[in-house]
Design a protein around this motif. Structure first.
Motif, short mmCIF file in Angstrom:
data_model
loop_
_atom_site.label_atom_id
_atom_site.label_comp_id
_atom_site.label_asym_id
_atom_site.label_seq_id
_atom_site.Cartn_x
_atom_site.Cartn_y
_atom_site.Cartn_z
N GLU A 1 4.83 -24.85 -22.74
CA GLU A 1 4.69 -24.72 -24.19
C GLU A 1 5.52 -25.78 -24.90
N SER A 2 4.86 -26.56 -25.74
CA SER A 2 5.55 -27.52 -26.61
C SER A 2 6.56 -28.34 -25.83
N THR A 3 6.10 -29.08 -24.86
CA THR A 3 7.00 -29.80 -23.97
C THR A 3 6.40 -31.13 -23.54
N ALA A 4 7.06 -31.78 -22.62
CA ALA A 4 6.62 -33.09 -22.13
C ALA A 4 7.00 -33.21 -20.66
N ALA A 5 6.36 -34.14 -19.99
CA ALA A 5 6.66 -34.39 -18.58
C ALA A 5 7.49 -35.66 -18.41
N ARG A 6 8.09 -36.10 -19.49
CA ARG A 6 9.08 -37.17 -19.48
C ARG A 6 9.85 -37.04 -20.78
N TYR A 7 10.97 -37.70 -20.87
CA TYR A 7 11.75 -37.59 -22.09
C TYR A 7 10.93 -38.09 -23.27
N PRO A 8 10.60 -37.22 -24.20
CA PRO A 8 9.69 -37.61 -25.28
C PRO A 8 10.27 -38.58 -26.29
N GLN B 1 13.16 -44.47 -33.29
CA GLN B 1 13.96 -43.92 -34.39
C GLN B 1 14.47 -42.52 -34.04
N GLN B 2 13.62 -41.69 -33.45
CA GLN B 2 14.06 -40.35 -33.07
C GLN B 2 15.10 -40.41 -31.96
N HIS B 3 14.92 -41.36 -31.03
CA HIS B 3 15.88 -41.51 -29.95
C HIS B 3 17.27 -41.84 -30.53
N ALA B 4 17.31 -42.79 -31.44
CA ALA B 4 18.58 -43.17 -32.07
C ALA B 4 19.16 -41.98 -32.84
N PHE B 5 18.29 -41.25 -33.54
CA PHE B 5 18.75 -40.09 -34.31
C PHE B 5 19.34 -39.03 -33.38
N LEU B 6 18.68 -38.72 -32.27
CA LEU B 6 19.18 -37.70 -31.37
C LEU B 6 20.49 -38.12 -30.71
N CYS B 7 20.61 -39.38 -30.36
CA CYS B 7 21.89 -39.87 -29.81
C CYS B 7 23.00 -39.71 -30.84
N ARG B 8 22.69 -40.05 -32.09
CA ARG B 8 23.65 -39.89 -33.18
C ARG B 8 23.99 -38.41 -33.36
N LEU B 9 22.99 -37.55 -33.30
CA LEU B 9 23.22 -36.11 -33.43
C LEU B 9 24.13 -35.60 -32.32
N ALA B 10 23.88 -36.02 -31.09
CA ALA B 10 24.73 -35.59 -29.97
C ALA B 10 26.17 -36.03 -30.19
N ASP B 11 26.36 -37.26 -30.65
CA ASP B 11 27.72 -37.75 -30.94
C ASP B 11 28.38 -36.91 -32.04
N VAL C 1 25.55 -26.99 -25.97
CA VAL C 1 24.21 -26.83 -25.38
C VAL C 1 23.29 -27.94 -25.88
N LEU C 2 23.33 -28.19 -27.19
CA LEU C 2 22.47 -29.21 -27.76
C LEU C 2 22.83 -30.60 -27.24
N THR C 3 24.10 -30.92 -27.21
CA THR C 3 24.48 -32.26 -26.73
C THR C 3 24.15 -32.44 -25.25
N ALA C 4 24.39 -31.41 -24.45
CA ALA C 4 24.06 -31.50 -23.02
C ALA C 4 22.55 -31.65 -22.83
N SER C 5 21.77 -30.91 -23.62
CA SER C 5 20.30 -30.99 -23.53
C SER C 5 19.81 -32.39 -23.86
N ILE C 6 20.31 -32.95 -24.95
CA ILE C 6 19.89 -34.29 -25.36
C ILE C 6 20.26 -35.31 -24.29
N ARG C 7 21.47 -35.26 -23.84
CA ARG C 7 21.93 -36.25 -22.87
C ARG C 7 21.23 -36.10 -21.51
N GLN C 8 20.99 -34.85 -21.08
CA GLN C 8 20.31 -34.64 -19.80
C GLN C 8 18.84 -35.03 -19.89
N MET D 1 15.67 -37.92 -17.83
CA MET D 1 14.50 -37.38 -17.15
C MET D 1 13.55 -38.48 -16.70
N ARG D 2 13.09 -38.39 -15.48
CA ARG D 2 12.12 -39.35 -14.98
C ARG D 2 10.71 -38.88 -15.37
#
Length: 176
Positions: free
Chosen positions: A39-46, A54-64, A99-106, A110-111
């Motif tokens: 459900e609402s997922t991906a088979a690689r890091y979306p 832009q979302q990748h940069a935003f999520l990295c910033r959010l984790a920081d 939890v959120l930072t670990a999820s983003i970084r892990q 993902m391969r």
């Protein structure tokens, strides 16, 4: 390890990050599964640099920010930088910072599982909210990648159809 202790084939259901974990399990131990629901997922890091820079940069910033300032500090800072809708703010408030930072970084590590899922044999149901702009394309790709994959799009739902449109979600899940 927990799943390895189960007897016989079983069904596995995963949402969002849990769906990425379920897809990873299916790619590695597919012969142990009788059915798979993603459900609402991906088979690689979306949110890779390649697909959503832009979302990748935003999520990295959010984790920081979450690591540096905690949930409330991160929300306050984000509100000065971007338009943060109430749904996103609610998700941030409900999710512990670690939890959120670990999820983003892990997830960023993902391969791509698509090649391995292309040989997955068990029946698979892929559920997506019609309004989930980030994951709907990935769910469509999953449905065409998995040989026995069936896509069901839940109208008027976003990233969490099970919570946003429970009746429609259950109506899709029960027959499967």
């Amino acid at each position: 390890e927990t799943l390895a202790d189960l007897d016989g084939p079983f069904g596995l259901v995963g949402h969002s990050m849990g769906g990425m974990i379920a897809a990873s399990y299916a790619a590695e131990y597919g012969d142990q599964l009788a059915a798979l629901v993603l459900e609402s997922t991906a088979a690689r890091y979306p949110y890779s640099d390649e697909h959503y820079p832009q979302q990748h940069a935003f999520l990295c910033r959010l984790a920081d920010l979450m690591e540096e300032e905690g949930v409330e500090g991160a929300i306050a800072r984000l509100k000065t930088e971007v338009e943060l809708d109430s749904n996103a703010e609610g998700i941030l408030r409900r999710t512990p910072a670690h939890v959120l930072t670990a999820s983003i970084r892990q997830a960023a590590k993902m391969r791509d599982l698509h090649p391995r899922l292309s040989t997955f044999k068990a029946p698979s149901l892929i559920l997506a909210g019609a309004n989930d702009g980030a994951f709907l394309p990935w769910c469509k790709r999953l449905a065409t990648t998995i040989p026995n994959g069936e896509l069901r799009i839940i109208p008027e739902a976003g990233h969490s159809p099970h919570a946003e449109a429970t009746e429609a979600f259950c109506a899709a899940l029960r027959p499967f």
